[in-house]
Motif scaffolding. Structure first.
Motif, mmCIF file in Angstrom:
data_model
loop_
_atom_site.group_PDB
_atom_site.id
_atom_site.type_symbol
_atom_site.label_atom_id
_atom_site.label_comp_id
_atom_site.label_asym_id
_atom_site.label_seq_id
_atom_site.Cartn_x
_atom_site.Cartn_y
_atom_site.Cartn_z
ATOM 1 N N ILE A 27 0.779 -1.171 0.155
ATOM 2 C CA ILE A 27 0.123 -0.105 -0.031
ATOM 3 C C ILE A 27 0.912 1.344 -0.017
ATOM 4 C CG2 ILE A 27 -1.830 1.165 1.183
ATOM 5 C CD1 ILE A 27 -2.543 -1.451 2.529
ATOM 6 N N LEU A 28 0.550 2.110 -1.098
ATOM 7 C CA LEU A 28 1.131 3.421 -1.033
ATOM 8 C C LEU A 28 0.490 4.443 -0.996
ATOM 9 C CD1 LEU A 28 3.571 2.708 -4.096
ATOM 10 C CD2 LEU A 28 4.240 2.268 -1.942
ATOM 11 N N ALA A 29 0.817 5.559 -0.599
ATOM 12 C CA ALA A 29 -0.040 6.955 -0.130
ATOM 13 C C ALA A 29 0.821 7.917 -0.572
ATOM 14 C CB ALA A 29 -0.515 7.197 1.007
ATOM 15 N N ILE A 30 0.390 8.848 -1.739
ATOM 16 C CA ILE A 30 1.052 9.967 -2.170
ATOM 17 C C ILE A 30 0.402 11.302 -1.533
ATOM 18 C CG2 ILE A 30 2.263 11.207 -3.957
ATOM 19 C CD1 ILE A 30 1.811 8.675 -5.738
ATOM 20 N N ALA A 31 0.926 11.896 -0.710
ATOM 21 C CA ALA A 31 0.526 13.304 -0.154
ATOM 22 C C ALA A 31 1.433 14.295 -0.889
ATOM 23 C CB ALA A 31 0.707 13.437 1.237
ATOM 24 N N ASP A 32 2.477 14.552 -0.806
ATOM 25 C CA ASP A 32 3.434 15.540 -1.576
ATOM 26 C C ASP A 32 4.140 15.068 -2.662
ATOM 27 O OD1 ASP A 32 2.439 17.723 0.252
ATOM 28 O OD2 ASP A 32 4.013 17.188 1.704
ATOM 29 N N GLY A 33 4.531 15.912 -3.537
ATOM 30 C CA GLY A 33 5.473 15.424 -4.625
ATOM 31 C C GLY A 33 6.164 16.551 -5.054
ATOM 32 N N THR A 34 7.275 16.421 -5.678
ATOM 33 C CA THR A 34 8.070 17.381 -6.368
ATOM 34 C C THR A 34 7.284 18.027 -7.697
ATOM 35 O OG1 THR A 34 9.134 15.898 -7.739
ATOM 36 C CG2 THR A 34 10.215 16.444 -5.777
ATOM 37 N N PHE A 35 7.536 19.418 -7.752
ATOM 38 C CA PHE A 35 6.824 19.988 -8.992
ATOM 39 C C PHE A 35 7.953 20.741 -9.816
ATOM 40 C CE2 PHE A 35 3.204 20.241 -6.214
ATOM 41 C CZ PHE A 35 2.219 20.341 -7.174
ATOM 42 N N HIS A 36 8.864 21.155 -9.431
ATOM 43 C CA HIS A 36 9.994 21.940 -10.454
ATOM 44 C C HIS A 36 11.359 21.402 -9.970
ATOM 45 C CE1 HIS A 36 6.599 24.470 -11.968
ATOM 46 N NE2 HIS A 36 6.555 24.993 -10.887
ATOM 47 N N SER A 37 11.509 21.123 -8.884
ATOM 48 C CA SER A 37 12.992 21.019 -8.440
ATOM 49 C C SER A 37 13.401 19.612 -9.046
ATOM 50 C CB SER A 37 13.172 20.953 -7.117
ATOM 51 O OG SER A 37 12.348 19.880 -6.348
ATOM 52 N N TYR A 38 12.224 18.673 -9.128
ATOM 53 C CA TYR A 38 12.967 17.393 -9.825
ATOM 54 C C TYR A 38 11.426 17.248 -10.779
ATOM 55 C CZ TYR A 38 16.147 16.683 -6.248
ATOM 56 O OH TYR A 38 17.442 16.833 -5.630
ATOM 57 N N PRO A 39 11.581 16.213 -11.628
ATOM 58 C CA PRO A 39 10.315 15.699 -12.381
ATOM 59 C C PRO A 39 9.410 15.278 -11.617
ATOM 60 C CG PRO A 39 12.590 15.097 -13.578
ATOM 61 C CD PRO A 39 12.833 15.412 -12.178
ATOM 62 N N ALA A 40 7.846 15.353 -11.678
ATOM 63 C CA ALA A 40 6.909 14.846 -11.000
ATOM 64 C C ALA A 40 6.640 13.492 -11.079
ATOM 65 C CB ALA A 40 5.607 15.649 -11.254
ATOM 66 N N VAL A 41 6.199 12.774 -10.121
ATOM 67 C CA VAL A 41 5.863 11.442 -9.937
ATOM 68 C C VAL A 41 4.904 11.119 -11.367
ATOM 69 C CG1 VAL A 41 3.902 11.635 -8.550
ATOM 70 C CG2 VAL A 41 5.057 9.452 -8.678
ATOM 71 N N GLY A 42 5.454 9.898 -12.072
ATOM 72 C CA GLY A 42 4.872 9.716 -13.407
ATOM 73 C C GLY A 42 3.553 8.854 -13.425
ATOM 74 N N HIS A 43 2.501 9.191 -14.228
ATOM 75 C CA HIS A 43 1.290 8.550 -14.502
ATOM 76 C C HIS A 43 1.750 7.099 -14.925
ATOM 77 C CE1 HIS A 43 0.359 12.624 -15.299
ATOM 78 N NE2 HIS A 43 -1.026 12.206 -14.947
ATOM 79 N N ALA A 44 2.776 6.696 -15.643
ATOM 80 C CA ALA A 44 3.122 5.451 -16.057
ATOM 81 C C ALA A 44 3.458 4.527 -14.979
ATOM 82 C CB ALA A 44 4.027 5.420 -17.242
ATOM 83 N N GLU A 45 4.291 5.092 -14.248
ATOM 84 C CA GLU A 45 4.921 4.089 -13.047
ATOM 85 C C GLU A 45 3.505 3.891 -12.177
ATOM 86 O OE1 GLU A 45 7.773 6.181 -10.596
ATOM 87 O OE2 GLU A 45 7.199 8.070 -11.459
ATOM 88 N N ILE A 46 2.903 4.833 -11.807
ATOM 89 C CA ILE A 46 1.595 4.719 -11.001
ATOM 90 C C ILE A 46 0.812 3.511 -11.434
ATOM 91 C CG2 ILE A 46 -0.468 5.568 -9.857
ATOM 92 C CD1 ILE A 46 0.983 8.266 -9.813
ATOM 93 N N ARG A 47 0.606 3.587 -13.054
ATOM 94 C CA ARG A 47 -0.481 2.693 -13.600
ATOM 95 C C ARG A 47 0.200 1.287 -13.476
ATOM 96 N NH1 ARG A 47 -0.408 5.095 -18.240
ATOM 97 N NH2 ARG A 47 0.928 3.847 -19.232
ATOM 98 N N THR A 48 1.424 1.227 -13.685
ATOM 99 C CA THR A 48 2.016 -0.080 -13.591
ATOM 100 C C THR A 48 1.982 -0.708 -12.453
ATOM 101 O OG1 THR A 48 3.790 0.457 -15.438
ATOM 102 C CG2 THR A 48 4.431 -1.394 -14.011
ATOM 103 N N ALA A 49 2.148 0.209 -11.338
ATOM 104 C CA ALA A 49 2.085 -0.429 -9.934
ATOM 105 C C ALA A 49 0.500 -0.778 -9.576
ATOM 106 C CB ALA A 49 2.401 0.740 -8.802
#
Length: 221
Positions: free
Chosen positions: A48-70
């Protein structure tokens, strides 16, 4: 799947929270999610994963593809508060689960800007916030208008002024000046109102509810 523990990607939204909350909820903390963080977990057993915060500009944002694969691999993934709420609203039809008021706002309005939940914060734990999300500021101003401390025109002018600023410049100091200059409020009144700003920090409220309600736990029959 381990249905009793959660890996939570969180940063400034957790600022000031009691550390015992994490242990009591069986939550393991990770820094704000960035591109590749979910993919790096995929070789392991689904959990089980939960994403609250993520990077916007300092690093590439968490990707749709990796979430979909998971999700396809059997992971249960929740999104809330900030970047997580945005991704959950975008991917709920694929099985990502959303939680909280911020998620509801993005799910209900596909045109809601990503920068509504963005803020500047320190780059290392405990990720001290240095500005305020527009999402919080709007709710604060709406409350002032409801209580007739601002007119609707004054509220709209202040919203417009802050919305045009870079998200890192949306500080309580800037908000205070706008309330005085555009809202015509005495400095003493502004100071008193800003002292209660915590009540409008919806992202933190969503995170606290998530930890207390633990919606990832299996239903008790």
């Amino acid at each position: 799947m381990n249905a009793t523990s959660v890996t939570l990607f969180v940063g400034p939204t957790s600022w000031g929270m009691d550390a015992t909350l994490w242990a009591d909820a069986g939550v393991t903390l990770c820094p704000p999610a960035r591109r590749g963080d979910i993919e790096a977990l995929l070789p392991g057993e689904p959990g089980i994963l939960a994403i609250a915060d993520g990077t916007f500009h300092s690093y590439p944002a968490v990707g749709h593809a990796e979430i979909r694969t998971a999700l396809e691999d059997g992971w249960q993934i929740w999104g809330l508060c900030s970047m997580g709420a945005i991704r959950a609203a975008e991917m709920h039809t694929l099985g990502m689960r959303g939680f909280g008021e911020v998620f509801g706002a993005y799910a209900g309005d596909p045109d809601l800007d990503d920068d509504e939940v963005a803020l500047m914060h320190s780059s290392e734990p405990p990720y001290r916030p240095m500005s305020e999300p527009m999402f919080h500021i709007r709710r604060f101003l709406a409350d002032l208008a409801t209580r007739q401390l601002l007119t609707l025109d004054q509220m709209a002018a202040i919203v417009d002024e802050l919305k045009q600023r870079w998200y890192a410049d949306r500080t309580l100091g800037v908000l205070k000046n706008a309330l005085i200059q555009r809202g015509g409020l005495p400095a003493t009144v502004v100071q008193e109102e800003l002292a209660n700003f915590d009540a409008f920090r919806t992202k933190q409220h969503d995170l606290l509810r998530f930890l207390k309600e633990q919606p990832w736990q299996p239903a008790v029959s």
